[in-house]
Scaffold this motif. Structure first.
Motif, short mmCIF file in Angstrom:
data_model
loop_
_atom_site.label_atom_id
_atom_site.label_comp_id
_atom_site.label_asym_id
_atom_site.label_seq_id
_atom_site.Cartn_x
_atom_site.Cartn_y
_atom_site.Cartn_z
N SER A 124 0.85 -1.18 0.00
CA SER A 124 0.00 0.00 0.00
C SER A 124 0.89 1.23 0.00
O SER A 124 2.08 1.17 0.32
N ILE A 142 -4.43 2.53 1.89
CA ILE A 142 -4.69 1.47 0.93
C ILE A 142 -5.69 1.99 -0.10
O ILE A 142 -6.84 2.28 0.22
N LEU A 173 -4.73 -6.80 -2.19
CA LEU A 173 -4.57 -7.47 -0.90
C LEU A 173 -5.65 -8.54 -0.70
O LEU A 173 -5.39 -9.60 -0.11
N THR A 177 4.26 -8.21 3.12
CA THR A 177 3.74 -6.94 2.60
C THR A 177 4.81 -5.86 2.48
O THR A 177 5.89 -5.95 3.06
N THR A 234 4.91 -1.84 3.30
CA THR A 234 4.27 -0.67 3.87
C THR A 234 5.14 0.53 3.54
O THR A 234 6.34 0.50 3.76
N GLN A 259 -3.59 -2.96 6.82
CA GLN A 259 -3.34 -4.18 6.05
C GLN A 259 -3.79 -5.40 6.82
O GLN A 259 -4.48 -6.29 6.28
#
Length: 292
Positions: A123, A128, A136, A152, A154, A163
């Protein structure tokens, strides 16, 4: 199996979007030399989180593995906006999830190489986006179908809770998710909250001092170890540019061992702790598969 670096790139091309040739990571000989050094430091495996839309190059990866002797685990997934492939926007969540599942169960790009992890899916700086939510959700469906872990991205370490909320709402447990780049947040309370929720937290931008000092990284990481969270912690350096390589004046992949681990040892982290974090945790994570 020795140590594993869980968030790295082997061949990466973000140069078109970033308008910077340094973002084309393609220095074969330099990388082989660095990986051979890593082997002398106990590293046997590297997770390459370069996925669809990031310039993934399987032939290059195979050659790096063959010449260096370091096992490379490939990933499936897409990165984040604005790096999503054009076809992504035309597909449904189920379609995208099916594509990820095929790369796990059948092979990537009609090859025999199968994805061992889903990621790095991410994201942006402002949260997001709609497209990233779609990404996702597709990653969650692929994880539920295959048992593979999600790792992930970030941006600056932010929005890890958001998330995690999305993934748990999709039916995943927090233990199935690695929240990446959490060190960049530099936030003790944020780190504690993610760990308390059960997520795996990754400090994977070690040595990138323009974002955060390694002293603060070492303080936060060693405090988490002292509180008993060893089984939820991972380490990596996330080399993404040619200029990051040692021969080009950068920190290089080995920086984690030559510079950062001594800082952790000074703060009370033990060799046994590092064995859990760099060996046992990756072995557990990469061995996950569906129980169906």
């Amino acid at each position: 199996m020795g140590y594993t670096l869980m968030h790295e790139h082997i061949y990466l091309d973000l140069s078109a979007v970033k308008q910077d040739d340094d973002c084309l990571l393609n220095a074969f000989d330099l990388m082989v030399a660095e990986f051979k050094q890593l082997k002398t430091l106990g590293v046997e495996r590297i997770v390459d989180v370069t996925n669809i839309g990031m310039g993934r190059n399987l032939a290059y990866v195979e050659q790096i593995q063959q010449h260096s002797g370091v096992e490379i685990v490939s990933a499936t997934g897409c990165y984040k906006e604005p790096f999503l492939p054009d076809w992504f926007y035309q597909k449904t969540i189920d379609d995208i999830a099916h594509h990820f599942i095929e790369e796990i169960e059948i092979g990537i790009e009609a090859s025999a190489r199968k994805a061992g992890i889903i990621g790095e899916v991410g994201s942006g700086f402002d949260g997001i986006s709609e497209a990233e939510s779609k990404l996702l959700q597709a990653a969650a469906l692929a994880s539920l179908a295959t048992g593979k872990m999600i790792t992930t991205h970030t941006s600056l370490g932010r929005f890890g809770h958001e998330q995690l909320d999305l993934f748990t709402n999709m039916g995943l447990s927090a233990e199935q998710v690695i929240i990446g780049h959490t060190d960049l947040a530099g936030d003790r309370d944020y780190l504690q909250q993610l760990l308390d929720r059960g997520a795996i937290v990754e400090f994977d931008t070690i040595g990138k001092l323009s974002y955060l000092s390694d002293e603060l990284r070492a303080d936060l990481f060693s405090e988490a170890v002292a509180k008993g969270y060893q089984q939820q912690l991972l380490l990596s350096v996330d080399i993404t540019r040619k200029s990051h390589l040692k021969a080009n004046g950068g920190i290089g992949y080995a920086y984690l061992f030559t510079h950062f681990l001594p800082m952790l040892f000074e703060r009370g982290v033990t060799e046994q702790d590092i064995e859990v974090i760099l060996q046992h945790n990756p072995n557990r994570i990469l061995a996950r598969q569906t129980a169906l």
